[in-house]
Write a protein that holds these residues in place. Structure first.
Motif, short mmCIF file in Angstrom:
data_model
loop_
_atom_site.label_atom_id
_atom_site.label_comp_id
_atom_site.label_asym_id
_atom_site.label_seq_id
_atom_site.Cartn_x
_atom_site.Cartn_y
_atom_site.Cartn_z
N ILE A 74 24.81 54.91 27.16
CA ILE A 74 24.29 55.37 25.87
C ILE A 74 25.42 55.89 24.99
CG2 ILE A 74 22.88 57.15 24.76
CD1 ILE A 74 20.95 56.89 27.17
N GLY A 75 26.31 56.69 25.56
CA GLY A 75 27.43 57.21 24.79
C GLY A 75 28.35 56.13 24.29
N MET A 76 28.68 55.18 25.17
CA MET A 76 29.56 54.07 24.79
C MET A 76 28.93 53.21 23.70
SD MET A 76 32.57 53.47 26.17
CE MET A 76 33.62 54.34 27.33
N SER A 77 27.64 52.90 23.86
CA SER A 77 26.96 52.05 22.89
C SER A 77 26.90 52.72 21.52
CB SER A 77 25.54 51.73 23.37
OG SER A 77 25.57 51.01 24.58
N THR A 78 26.64 54.02 21.51
CA THR A 78 26.59 54.75 20.24
C THR A 78 27.95 54.80 19.58
OG1 THR A 78 24.79 56.13 21.11
CG2 THR A 78 25.95 56.95 19.16
N ALA A 79 28.99 55.05 20.38
CA ALA A 79 30.36 55.09 19.84
C ALA A 79 30.74 53.73 19.25
CB ALA A 79 31.35 55.49 20.94
N LYS A 80 30.39 52.66 19.93
CA LYS A 80 30.73 51.32 19.45
C LYS A 80 29.96 50.96 18.17
CE LYS A 80 32.19 49.19 23.80
NZ LYS A 80 32.02 48.04 24.71
N ALA A 81 28.69 51.37 18.12
CA ALA A 81 27.89 51.09 16.93
C ALA A 81 28.45 51.82 15.72
CB ALA A 81 26.44 51.50 17.17
N LEU A 82 28.83 53.07 15.90
CA LEU A 82 29.43 53.83 14.79
C LEU A 82 30.78 53.25 14.40
CD1 LEU A 82 28.59 57.47 15.94
CD2 LEU A 82 27.66 56.30 13.93
N ALA A 83 31.56 52.87 15.39
CA ALA A 83 32.88 52.30 15.11
C ALA A 83 32.77 51.01 14.31
CB ALA A 83 33.64 52.06 16.41
N GLN A 84 31.80 50.19 14.67
CA GLN A 84 31.62 48.93 13.95
C GLN A 84 31.12 49.17 12.53
OE1 GLN A 84 28.81 46.17 15.75
NE2 GLN A 84 29.93 44.44 14.89
N THR A 85 30.19 50.10 12.37
CA THR A 85 29.64 50.39 11.05
C THR A 85 30.68 50.99 10.11
OG1 THR A 85 27.45 50.76 12.04
CG2 THR A 85 27.83 51.65 9.82
N LEU A 86 31.50 51.90 10.66
CA LEU A 86 32.45 52.65 9.83
C LEU A 86 33.87 52.09 9.89
CD1 LEU A 86 31.20 56.21 10.85
CD2 LEU A 86 30.65 54.97 8.75
N ASN A 87 34.05 51.02 10.67
CA ASN A 87 35.39 50.42 10.83
C ASN A 87 36.39 51.44 11.38
OD1 ASN A 87 37.31 48.35 10.75
ND2 ASN A 87 37.96 48.88 8.67
N LEU A 88 36.02 52.05 12.51
CA LEU A 88 36.84 53.08 13.13
C LEU A 88 37.30 52.64 14.51
CD1 LEU A 88 34.70 56.27 12.34
CD2 LEU A 88 36.70 55.43 11.09
N ASN A 89 38.35 53.29 15.00
CA ASN A 89 38.80 53.10 16.37
C ASN A 89 38.19 54.18 17.27
OD1 ASN A 89 40.35 50.80 15.98
ND2 ASN A 89 42.20 51.95 15.52
N ILE A 90 38.25 53.91 18.55
CA ILE A 90 37.67 54.80 19.56
C ILE A 90 38.75 55.20 20.56
CG2 ILE A 90 35.96 55.00 21.41
CD1 ILE A 90 34.36 52.78 20.00
N VAL A 91 38.74 56.46 20.96
CA VAL A 91 39.59 56.89 22.05
C VAL A 91 38.69 57.27 23.22
CG1 VAL A 91 39.74 59.29 21.24
CG2 VAL A 91 41.48 58.40 22.78
N CYS A 92 38.94 56.66 24.38
CA CYS A 92 38.15 56.95 25.58
C CYS A 92 38.75 58.15 26.30
CB CYS A 92 38.14 55.74 26.50
SG CYS A 92 37.17 54.36 25.88
N VAL A 93 37.89 59.11 26.62
CA VAL A 93 38.34 60.36 27.23
C VAL A 93 37.87 60.42 28.69
CG1 VAL A 93 38.19 62.88 27.13
CG2 VAL A 93 38.28 61.53 25.01
N PRO A 94 38.78 60.55 29.65
CA PRO A 94 38.37 60.70 31.05
C PRO A 94 37.49 61.93 31.23
CG PRO A 94 40.72 60.24 30.89
CD PRO A 94 40.25 60.55 29.50
N THR A 95 36.28 61.73 31.71
CA THR A 95 35.31 62.82 31.80
C THR A 95 35.79 63.95 32.68
OG1 THR A 95 33.52 61.23 31.45
CG2 THR A 95 32.92 63.35 32.40
N LEU A 96 36.38 63.62 33.83
CA LEU A 96 36.83 64.66 34.75
C LEU A 96 37.98 65.46 34.17
CD1 LEU A 96 36.63 62.56 38.04
CD2 LEU A 96 35.11 64.43 37.38
N LYS A 97 38.93 64.78 33.56
CA LYS A 97 40.08 65.48 33.00
C LYS A 97 39.69 66.39 31.85
CE LYS A 97 44.88 64.79 31.56
NZ LYS A 97 45.94 63.80 31.33
N ALA A 98 38.63 66.04 31.13
CA ALA A 98 38.21 66.86 29.99
C ALA A 98 37.87 68.28 30.42
CB ALA A 98 37.00 66.22 29.31
#
Length: 254
Positions: A74-98
């Protein structure tokens, strides 16, 4: 620069925005496992709280996993949908390291543990350095608890640390076993005693504010990707897929 952070890998979803001054705003949901319905309204409320328009977002940080398989998707799909709509890049954050970015603690080794079921945990171990920056002592992975504890004991011998701080939903399942392991270690060695503590409720679970803090650092390091490059990190095969593969193997042998 305003970076939108999305965290959906745990039971409670949250979103955050961090700006170039490292100020963070966060919106957190108390409802559990309802990410699909609540995530977009949370982003809308967060933008209103910050007085920002969606077009003022310059990039997206998303918690990549491990964690809930459905939540990660769900998180990935939402991030990709926003990125496509707004022409943005995404940075993937390791959940454990966060988790290491939820508290800058130079005294203790930081260990998030998620209950991965099947007698395993998703985990890793991190250490803040005095000069700044977070290093990894034990690689992220799916471990049996006993295997991980032995790995962390070996890794800590190379440091001057003897304290461990645990985070994550695995605490409720494995706390007693961890404390018993520590008692056994300290009984066996009177000179190098270990001390463990468990994060309080407000720091124990995944939060978008931590994803935002690490995400901004990764963004500055040039780790952003386009939406077609980003991938989730599960660390282990989904239960449904595992059962399907087992059924296929049985059919082949029959």
């Amino acid at each position: 620069m305003n970076l939108l952070a999305i965290e959906t890998t745990g039971a409670n979803a949250s979103v955050a925005i961090i700006n170039e001054n490292r100020k963070i705003w966060e919106e957190h949901c108390d409802e559990t496992l309802n990410h699909l319905r609540l995530l977009v309204p949370m982003i809308e409320r967060l933008l209103a709280k910050c007085g920002l328009d969606l077009k003022e977002i310059g990039g997206i940080a998303v918690s990549e996993g491990p964690g809930s398989f459905t939540g990660i998707r769900i998180g990935m799909s939402t991030a990709k949908a926003l990125a496509q709509t707004l022409n943005l890049n995404i940075v993937c954050v390791p959940t454990l390291k966060a988790f290491a970015y939820s508290t800058v603690d130079e005294k203790r080794v930081l260990c998030p543990i998620f209950d991965a079921r099947r007698s395993q945990i998703y985990t890793g171990a991190y250490l803040w350095e005095e000069q700044g920056g977070c290093t990894q002592l034990v690689p992220d992975g799916a471990y049996a608890l006993e295997e991980f504890l032995e790995r962390i004991k070996t890794a800590m011998r190379k440091t001057e640390k003897n304290e461990i701080l645990f985070f994550g939903d695995g605490i409720s399942v494995y706390k007693d076993k961890i404390e018993e392991w520590v008692r056994m270690q300290n009984t066996a060695s009177a000179t190098s005693r270990l001390h463990v503590s468990f994060a309080p409720e407000e720091l124990r679970y995944q939060r978008a504010s931590s994803v935002a803090a690490l995400g901004y650092k990764l963004w500055e390091q040039g780790k952003a990707q386009n939406l077609f490059q980003v991938k989730p990190v599960y660390l282990r095969q989904a239960e449904a897929q595992r059962k399907l593969d087992e059924a296929k193997r049985r059919l082949v042998h029959e």
